[in-house]
Write a protein that holds these residues in place. Sequence first.
Motif, PDB file in Angstrom:
ATOM      1  N   TYR A 230       0.850  -1.190   0.000  1.00 13.85           N
ATOM      2  CA  TYR A 230       0.000   0.000   0.000  1.00 13.85           C
ATOM      3  C   TYR A 230       0.885   1.240   0.000  1.00 13.85           C
ATOM      4  O   TYR A 230       2.092   1.176   0.278  1.00 13.85           O
ATOM      5  CB  TYR A 230      -0.904   0.039   1.239  1.00 13.85           C
ATOM      6  CG  TYR A 230      -1.820  -1.148   1.418  1.00 13.85           C
ATOM      7  CD1 TYR A 230      -2.892  -1.357   0.553  1.00 13.85           C
ATOM      8  CD2 TYR A 230      -1.622  -2.052   2.459  1.00 13.85           C
ATOM      9  CE1 TYR A 230      -3.743  -2.444   0.726  1.00 13.85           C
ATOM     10  CE2 TYR A 230      -2.463  -3.140   2.640  1.00 13.85           C
ATOM     11  CZ  TYR A 230      -3.526  -3.334   1.763  1.00 13.85           C
ATOM     12  OH  TYR A 230      -4.357  -4.397   1.939  1.00 13.85           O
ATOM     13  N   LYS A 233       0.592   6.522   3.094  1.00 17.24           N
ATOM     14  CA  LYS A 233      -0.547   7.143   3.770  1.00 17.24           C
ATOM     15  C   LYS A 233      -1.581   6.099   4.194  1.00 17.24           C
ATOM     16  O   LYS A 233      -2.232   6.250   5.234  1.00 17.24           O
ATOM     17  CB  LYS A 233      -1.201   8.191   2.876  1.00 17.24           C
ATOM     18  CG  LYS A 233      -1.790   7.676   1.573  1.00 17.24           C
ATOM     19  CD  LYS A 233      -2.370   8.809   0.754  1.00 17.24           C
ATOM     20  CE  LYS A 233      -2.926   8.300  -0.581  1.00 17.24           C
ATOM     21  NZ  LYS A 233      -4.045   7.347  -0.399  1.00 17.24           N
ATOM     22  N   ASP A 234      -1.713   5.025   3.409  1.00 17.24           N
ATOM     23  CA  ASP A 234      -2.655   3.957   3.768  1.00 17.24           C
ATOM     24  C   ASP A 234      -2.135   3.147   4.954  1.00 17.24           C
ATOM     25  O   ASP A 234      -2.897   2.782   5.852  1.00 17.24           O
ATOM     26  CB  ASP A 234      -2.900   3.050   2.562  1.00 17.24           C
ATOM     27  CG  ASP A 234      -3.535   3.794   1.401  1.00 17.24           C
ATOM     28  OD1 ASP A 234      -4.462   4.592   1.656  1.00 17.24           O
ATOM     29  OD2 ASP A 234      -3.107   3.587   0.257  1.00 17.24           O
ATOM     30  N   GLU A 237      -2.620   5.257   8.088  1.00 20.01           N
ATOM     31  CA  GLU A 237      -4.012   5.288   8.541  1.00 20.01           C
ATOM     32  C   GLU A 237      -4.394   3.970   9.207  1.00 20.01           C
ATOM     33  O   GLU A 237      -5.057   3.960  10.254  1.00 20.01           O
ATOM     34  CB  GLU A 237      -4.925   5.571   7.350  1.00 20.01           C
ATOM     35  CG  GLU A 237      -6.363   5.899   7.727  1.00 20.01           C
ATOM     36  CD  GLU A 237      -7.205   4.669   8.049  1.00 20.01           C
ATOM     37  OE1 GLU A 237      -8.101   4.775   8.920  1.00 20.01           O
ATOM     38  OE2 GLU A 237      -6.968   3.603   7.444  1.00 20.01           O
ATOM     39  N   ARG A 238      -3.979   2.858   8.627  1.00 21.57           N
ATOM     40  CA  ARG A 238      -4.317   1.546   9.199  1.00 21.57           C
ATOM     41  C   ARG A 238      -3.668   1.362  10.577  1.00 21.57           C
ATOM     42  O   ARG A 238      -4.301   0.881  11.508  1.00 21.57           O
ATOM     43  CB  ARG A 238      -3.866   0.422   8.262  1.00 21.57           C
ATOM     44  CG  ARG A 238      -4.656   0.329   6.961  1.00 21.57           C
ATOM     45  CD  ARG A 238      -4.211  -0.879   6.156  1.00 21.57           C
ATOM     46  NE  ARG A 238      -4.582  -2.125   6.819  1.00 21.57           N
ATOM     47  CZ  ARG A 238      -4.004  -3.301   6.556  1.00 21.57           C
ATOM     48  NH1 ARG A 238      -2.997  -3.379   5.703  1.00 21.57           N
ATOM     49  NH2 ARG A 238      -4.415  -4.386   7.178  1.00 21.57           N
TER      50      ARG A 238
END
Length: 632
Positions: A230, A233-234, A237-238
């Motif tokens: 990913y 940024k993903d 966030e996770r």
Amino acid sequence: MCGFIGLLKAETKWLDDSERKEFENRNNIIRHRGPDDEGYYEDEHIILGFRRLSIIDVECGHQPITYDDDRYWMVFNGEIYNYLELRESLQKQGMTFSTDSDTEVIIAMFAKKGVDTFSELRGMFSLLIWDKAEQCLYGARDMFGIKPFFYKDSDEGIYFASEKKSLFTESEQIDHEAMQHYFTYQYVPEPMTINKHISKIEPGSYFIKEKGMPLASYHYFQPEFNVKHYEDKDWIERIQSTLDQSVAMHMRSDVPVGSFLSGGIDSSLIVALAKRYHPEIKTFSVGFEQNGYSEIDVAKETADKLEVENYSYIISPEEFVAKLPKIIWYLDDPLADPACVPLYFVAREAKKHVKVVLSGEGADELFGGYNIYREPESLRIFESIPTPAKDLLARVADVLPEGVKGKSFLERGTTPLRQRYIGNAKMFEEAEKQKLLKNYVEENYYQTVTAPFYDQIEHEHPVHQMQYIDMQTWLRGDILLKADKMTMAHSLELRVPFLDKEVFKVAREIPVSKKITNGTTKHILREAASGIVPDHVLNRKKLGFPVPIRHWLKNELYEWAKNLIHESATDHLLEKHVIIDFLDEHCKGKKDNSRKLWTVLMFMLWHQIYIEKMYDISELQEDNTESKLVHI
């Protein structure tokens, strides 16, 4: 957080008065795990004993607990953080409850789903469930081994317990294979213990013991990597959302919750997230007077910027050594990690204010936080060198004198990972143990511990292999061992939000390139922490719990160490002249032998307590030390 003991009897009978008294004594010796309440259940086949530290449903959470018209009986040590969600689901299926405890949720769920229950629990636990109707005993331990779980076969039957000291008899023998491994690892690798006939239930496993049948064990969890790709940024966030949820669930309690706070990113991130749910959270730190061995100033700065209270304590070398017998007694097995001592003291200070603390254990293993994980990248050049050339370089490294620049680099680069890496601590080499140990057995070399784990992970990236080895050895054998024992010594529950099943699901998918990159470790976790923890913490060098034993063994603790070596009745086990040489070399500044000396000294102290019986156990259980508490 509690403690239990159980005996599945070899004979169908009720215990007589003396046998029951002995069983109660075995239960009461772990009173520190549960000073709030005790309970027992007995029938012709089994007896269960319990000590309770009341955290959830303080009024009604008594154990042993029963369910389904007294068919099932259970004792349980730990906390289940998703118990409210599980309870709601079970109620929708028609299950009823008489308490608000997480304990009743487990036993009700077991009545409904059997052993499938264990993989649905989000928390830390060791437990016993007796099915009275089927005369069958079940047991399980959490996926990472946060909570301890021991067992022992005896003439009376099979004993199970939260602490090994509940299982001791006068005839306990040292397991020399376990002892040999201790001098490599600085702890006894699971499932062994230092005692020959006492073992541990494996993390992530459950067992079934039917009357007249051998104990059958099964794994419901094994750590696996499942890399996904990913954008940063993903990932950020996770990680942020999953950790935030984990901390929120770990804050569930009917008593006050605080947090340990060091100078590092892990505890700082936990505190910052916990403050969202409990703005008045108290934090606790310890350090030493010796320059360079205290993180109190950094912790204070972090606390100030996060606007939380911080309580700190300075440990002197005199009280450090004075508490060692007590600490070793609580540990059960010898442990040569000096960090267990400051952990003992910070837990003592925290207990004066709260009953539960959060801590950052597990972040390094899951997110790639140890500097040694950068080694495969630094040794990548050796991958392109033909095998004959590598063999030649290995021979060159072998003849270079110790201390010559490049020798270590050549040795590491020409040695396969499974031969050079056994986890985060490696004390004595095999050749050194041959000189030190009088009962050395060549077949018990250290790689017999890690070889099966490498076989399970041999096709993964080298960094993932190292993480896996640490999860299976170092994490449960050292990190979680001292975390549990040093906090429970003060009847304090420790919770570890990084070691959460949902956090692991995210961490196991992170590519190595997102963990070890740009000259740092835990890269993507640091990115996720940016803006949440103060900037001065983000890229600070990892110290752990620094302890000045290198300095002290030359000065303040020299006479203590020399006396312990001479007084210890371990001449039949150790070559003392080798140890004296280590001490002399260290004191003269020829070599830094501090960690090896500490490994020997902690074994000798353990031997004095558990084998030589030089200490009064009742005194070791009491703590009347005056506290020098500093409120910041």
